[in-house]
Structure formats: C-alpha cells, structure tokens
Write an enzyme that holds these catalytic residues in place. Structure first.
Site, PDB file in Angstrom:
ATOM      1  N   LYS A 113       0.832  -1.204   0.000  1.00 38.91           N
ATOM      2  CA  LYS A 113       0.000   0.000   0.000  1.00 38.91           C
ATOM      3  C   LYS A 113       0.869   1.258   0.000  1.00 38.91           C
ATOM      4  CE  LYS A 113      -4.244  -1.903   1.815  1.00 38.91           C
ATOM      5  NZ  LYS A 113      -5.148  -2.072   2.942  1.00 38.91           N
ATOM      6  N   LYS A 148      -3.468  -7.666  -8.641  1.00 41.55           N
ATOM      7  CA  LYS A 148      -4.597  -7.972  -7.765  1.00 41.55           C
ATOM      8  C   LYS A 148      -5.697  -6.910  -7.916  1.00 41.55           C
ATOM      9  CE  LYS A 148      -5.948  -7.281  -3.090  1.00 41.55           C
ATOM     10  NZ  LYS A 148      -5.625  -6.619  -1.851  1.00 41.55           N
ATOM     11  N   LYS A 195      -9.633  -1.947  -4.749  1.00 40.61           N
ATOM     12  CA  LYS A 195     -10.149  -0.579  -4.762  1.00 40.61           C
ATOM     13  C   LYS A 195      -9.005   0.417  -4.783  1.00 40.61           C
ATOM     14  CE  LYS A 195     -12.039  -2.395  -1.104  1.00 40.61           C
ATOM     15  NZ  LYS A 195     -12.962  -3.145  -0.242  1.00 40.61           N
TER      16      LYS A 195
HETATM   17  P1  TYM Z   1     -10.666  -6.194   2.006  1.00 41.67           P
HETATM   18  O1  TYM Z   1     -11.784  -5.306   2.367  1.00 41.67           O
HETATM   19  O2  TYM Z   1      -9.509  -5.626   1.278  1.00 41.67           O
HETATM   20  O3  TYM Z   1     -11.191  -7.381   1.141  1.00 41.67           O
HETATM   21  C1  TYM Z   1     -12.243  -8.192   1.616  1.00 41.67           C
HETATM   22  C2  TYM Z   1     -12.007  -9.623   1.217  1.00 41.67           C
HETATM   23  O4  TYM Z   1     -11.932  -9.722  -0.192  1.00 41.67           O
HETATM   24  C3  TYM Z   1     -10.735 -10.384  -0.542  1.00 41.67           C
HETATM   25  N1  TYM Z   1     -10.232  -9.770  -1.785  1.00 41.67           N
HETATM   26  C4  TYM Z   1      -9.823 -10.490  -2.815  1.00 41.67           C
HETATM   27  N2  TYM Z   1      -9.787 -11.807  -3.023  1.00 41.67           N
HETATM   28  C5  TYM Z   1      -9.318 -12.239  -4.184  1.00 41.67           C
HETATM   29  N3  TYM Z   1      -8.891 -11.397  -5.161  1.00 41.67           N
HETATM   30  C6  TYM Z   1      -8.916 -10.066  -4.996  1.00 41.67           C
HETATM   31  N4  TYM Z   1      -8.519  -9.273  -5.964  1.00 41.67           N
HETATM   32  C7  TYM Z   1      -9.400  -9.549  -3.774  1.00 41.67           C
HETATM   33  N5  TYM Z   1      -9.575  -8.294  -3.269  1.00 41.67           N
HETATM   34  C8  TYM Z   1     -10.077  -8.460  -2.045  1.00 41.67           C
HETATM   35  C9  TYM Z   1      -9.782 -10.129   0.621  1.00 41.67           C
HETATM   36  O5  TYM Z   1      -8.796 -11.123   0.698  1.00 41.67           O
HETATM   37  C10 TYM Z   1     -10.700 -10.192   1.784  1.00 41.67           C
HETATM   38  O6  TYM Z   1     -10.922 -11.533   2.186  1.00 41.67           O
HETATM   39  N6  TYM Z   1      -8.174  -6.798   6.197  1.00 41.67           N
HETATM   40  C11 TYM Z   1      -9.357  -7.222   5.494  1.00 41.67           C
HETATM   41  C12 TYM Z   1     -10.648  -6.902   6.204  1.00 41.67           C
HETATM   42  C13 TYM Z   1     -10.724  -7.426   7.596  1.00 41.67           C
HETATM   43  C14 TYM Z   1     -10.833  -8.800   7.973  1.00 41.67           C
HETATM   44  C15 TYM Z   1     -10.882  -8.795   9.401  1.00 41.67           C
HETATM   45  C16 TYM Z   1     -10.917  -9.994   7.265  1.00 41.67           C
HETATM   46  C17 TYM Z   1     -10.692  -6.694   8.735  1.00 41.67           C
HETATM   47  N7  TYM Z   1     -10.789  -7.525   9.809  1.00 41.67           N
HETATM   48  C18 TYM Z   1     -10.978  -9.988  10.113  1.00 41.67           C
HETATM   49  C19 TYM Z   1     -11.019 -11.181   7.991  1.00 41.67           C
HETATM   50  C20 TYM Z   1     -11.050 -11.168   9.385  1.00 41.67           C
HETATM   51  C21 TYM Z   1      -9.333  -6.529   4.158  1.00 41.67           C
HETATM   52  O7  TYM Z   1      -8.669  -5.564   3.949  1.00 41.67           O
HETATM   53  O8  TYM Z   1     -10.196  -7.001   3.292  1.00 41.67           O
END
Ligand code: TYM
Length: 312
Positions: free
Chosen positions: A112, A191, A194
């Site tokens: 990031k 990947k 957003k």
């Molecule tokens: P976030 O909001 O970036 O993404 C949510 C979920 O979507 C998956 N994801 C993807 N999977 C495959 N290919 C992609 N291009 C892609 N983009 C996003 C992410 O792996 C995720 O599973 N840190 C987490 C949010 C979070 C969380 C938690 C998750 C906060 N607390 C506790 C699990 C448990 C995140 O940034 O997800």
C-alpha cells in the site's frame, strides 16, 4: 458443536469482482456450516477513506451485498466493527506485545505504501486491529483472499504472544483460502483492488462493466490475452472457453465483448435483488448483530482485563 467462522470486509469503495470471488461468494456458500460472524471493517477503512458520506454509503452497500447474495441475518452475526468498542481496545493491548520489526514485515503495508497510500500509524498497526477482530470471538476459521493470508498469521502470533505472557486465553485461528480464486486479477493484471483503481464493479450497470472490461490491458505476445482469460475463467469453465478463444485468436475485441456479456448475465439478477434491500433493512440487521457480537466480545475482554491486571 459447530466451529466458529469470522470474516470481514472494508467498506472502502465500490464492491468489485475480487471481493465477490475472494470473500462474498465463499461466505454465502459456506456460512451455514459454521457459527458465522461477518464484520464490516469500518475502522480499518479509515486508513484509506476519509469521507464520512462515502463511508456511510459504503457500509450500507457491504451489508446490502451480503443480503442480496442470500445470507440470512438470523443465521449469521452481521455487525459493524465500530459498534463493538472491544475491538480497538484489544488492538492496543496486542500492539504492546508485538514489535515494530515484526509489523514491518507486512506485505499489505509495504504494497500500500508503494502504491502511494499514506503510511499512517493506523495503516502500520492495521494487522493488530484485525487480530483483535478475529481473536475476540474464539474464531476457528477465517475465510479470506490470498492477500490476507499473512494477516491471519499475524493474528495467530498475537494470540500466541498473549497466551505466553498471560496464560491461555485466545484460540489460534486458521485461514481458509480458495485456491482457484486466491487472487482475482484486475484490469491491469495485478490484484483487483479498490486502492489500485483496477476493478470491475460487482453491481455495476452494463455500461460500467463493459467499459471496465474494454480497459483490460492485453499483451499481444502470448497465445491469448491472459488478463482477459484469467477473469473469464471465473465465469465459465476452461472447456467452455477453449473453442471461444481458439476461434477468436488475436481478436481481443470479440473476446472482451464475450467476457462483458458473461459478467452482465451473472450480475443482472444480483443487481435487481440488491435494489430491493433498503437502508432501514440494513440498519435493523446491524443493530441485531451488534447485540450478539457485543455480548461475546465484552465477556472476552472482561477476562483479558482481569488477566493483564487492569481490573482491580
Ligand atoms: P478487504 O476489504 O480488502 O477485502 C475483503 C475480502 O476480499 C478479498 N479480496 C480479494 N480476493 C481475491 N482477489 C482479490 N482481488 C481480492 N480483493 C479483495 C480479501 O482477501 C478479503 O478476504 N483486512 C481485510 C478486512 C478485515 C478482515 C478482518 C478480514 C478486517 N478484519 C478480520 C477477515 C477477518 C481486508 O482488507 O479485506
């Protein structure tokens, strides 16, 4: 007794296909096999989003999306991170247990920052808030995309550190990663994210989907446009795609149009279902979820406070 599943998603922007295949679909497919918790990570999203109007709208969108995909609120605890203050409280305690060099190894942080996101202390400590999310609920399984694998390792490490210092308190969770969609690529082949502005929207209108698909970066050196194909195979089997790609070798425009149509056919019914879910529905679901989540989190934190010595 069912095992406990916990997952989360940041309400930091329009939902995209990476979220769908990496998080929403696996959750909707399996949540009933577990005692499931689904959290909208609104405090995490503050690391990238500082616009209250957008944040409010995004939170509603995330919950709406899960409901539109058929997740039943009576069968899962759906709640918002900021509604359960124990999350930020426990994150602080973990931050006093892990070292700066350990957090510096986080790929997500480095990626990031490399992409120009401001390296705030919040972004740096992000994994400890995520560890608190997961560990407060004695979670067994964390379904996430491949990009979050290391964050679940961090949660295990936080549990371990706490247990060693203060006695057995937290369960060490395991990640559950769907290997065939571990990382959904975006229109630039990296990947889909957003923050990288390379997404195809999940509930986009036909024109938006088509515009995003047409912008997929292609490279003329290979047998087929790999970035188009990588996304296409999420919607159709490789056998189904074989003849399409064979018959249109080199004709990237036709292949992209076919992909846009397949995405539209897939998205249209979900888009309609989403329309039928109101903001009031979402608020009701979150209020119920907060009660259930808070009861569990408060009891866990009472134990933690006792163990660390802040409860007299
Ligand atoms: P976030 O909001 O970036 O993404 C949510 C979920 O979507 C998956 N994801 C993807 N999977 C495959 N290919 C992609 N291009 C892609 N983009 C996003 C992410 O792996 C995720 O599973 N840190 C987490 C949010 C979070 C969380 C938690 C998750 C906060 N607390 C506790 C699990 C448990 C995140 O940034 O997800």
């Amino acid at each position: 007794m069912k095992k406990r599943l916990f997952t989360g998603l940041q309400p930091s922007g329009q939902l995209h296909l990476g979220n769908y295949f990496g998080a929403l679909k696996p959750f909707a497919d399996t949540y009933q096999e577990y005692e499931s918790f689904l959290m909208v990570a609104d405090y995490h999203s503050l690391t990238s989003l500082k616009n209250p109007t957008e944040l409010r709208a995004n939170v509603v969108e995330v919950v709406r999306a899960y409901l539109a995909l058929g997740v039943e609120p009576s069968k899962a605890v759906i709640f918002k991170q900021s509604d359960v203050q124990e999350h930020t409280e426990l994150a602080w305690i973990f931050e006093t247990l892990v070292t700066v060099p350990f957090l510096m190894q986080a790929h997500a942080y480095k990626d990031k920052v490399a992409k120009g996101i401001e390296p705030t202390a919040g972004l740096f400590n992000y994994p400890m808030l995520m560890a608190a999310d997961i560990l407060l609920y004695d979670t067994d399984v964390v379904p996430v995309g491949g990009d979050q694998r290391q964050h679940v390792e961090y949660a295990r490490e936080a549990a371990n550190k706490f247990n060693l210092s203060f006695g057995q308190t937290f369960t060490e969770p395991t990640e559950k990663i769907l290997e065939n969609v571990a990382i959904v690529p975006g229109v630039d082949g990296q990947k889909m994210s957003k923050s990288y502005k390379n997404t195809i929207p999940l509930f986009g209108f036909k024109e938006e989907i088509t515009a995003a698909v047409m912008s997929i970066v292609t490279d003329s050196s290979g047998e087929r446009p790999e970035n188009v194909y990588a996304i296409h195979k999420l919607f159709k089997s490789e056998t189904e795609l074989a003849s399409l790609y064979e018959n249109n070798r080199g004709n990237y425009k036709v292949l992209k149009e076919a992909l846009a149509e397949d995405i539209e056919a897939f998205v249209a019914p979900k888009r309609n279902k989403r329309e039928s879910i109101s903001v009031e529905d979402v608020k009701r679901v979150l209020a119920e979820g907060r009660e259930k989540a808070h009861t569990i989190a408060a009891s866990k934190m009472a134990d933690v406070r006792q163990k660390i010595g802040v409860s007299l």
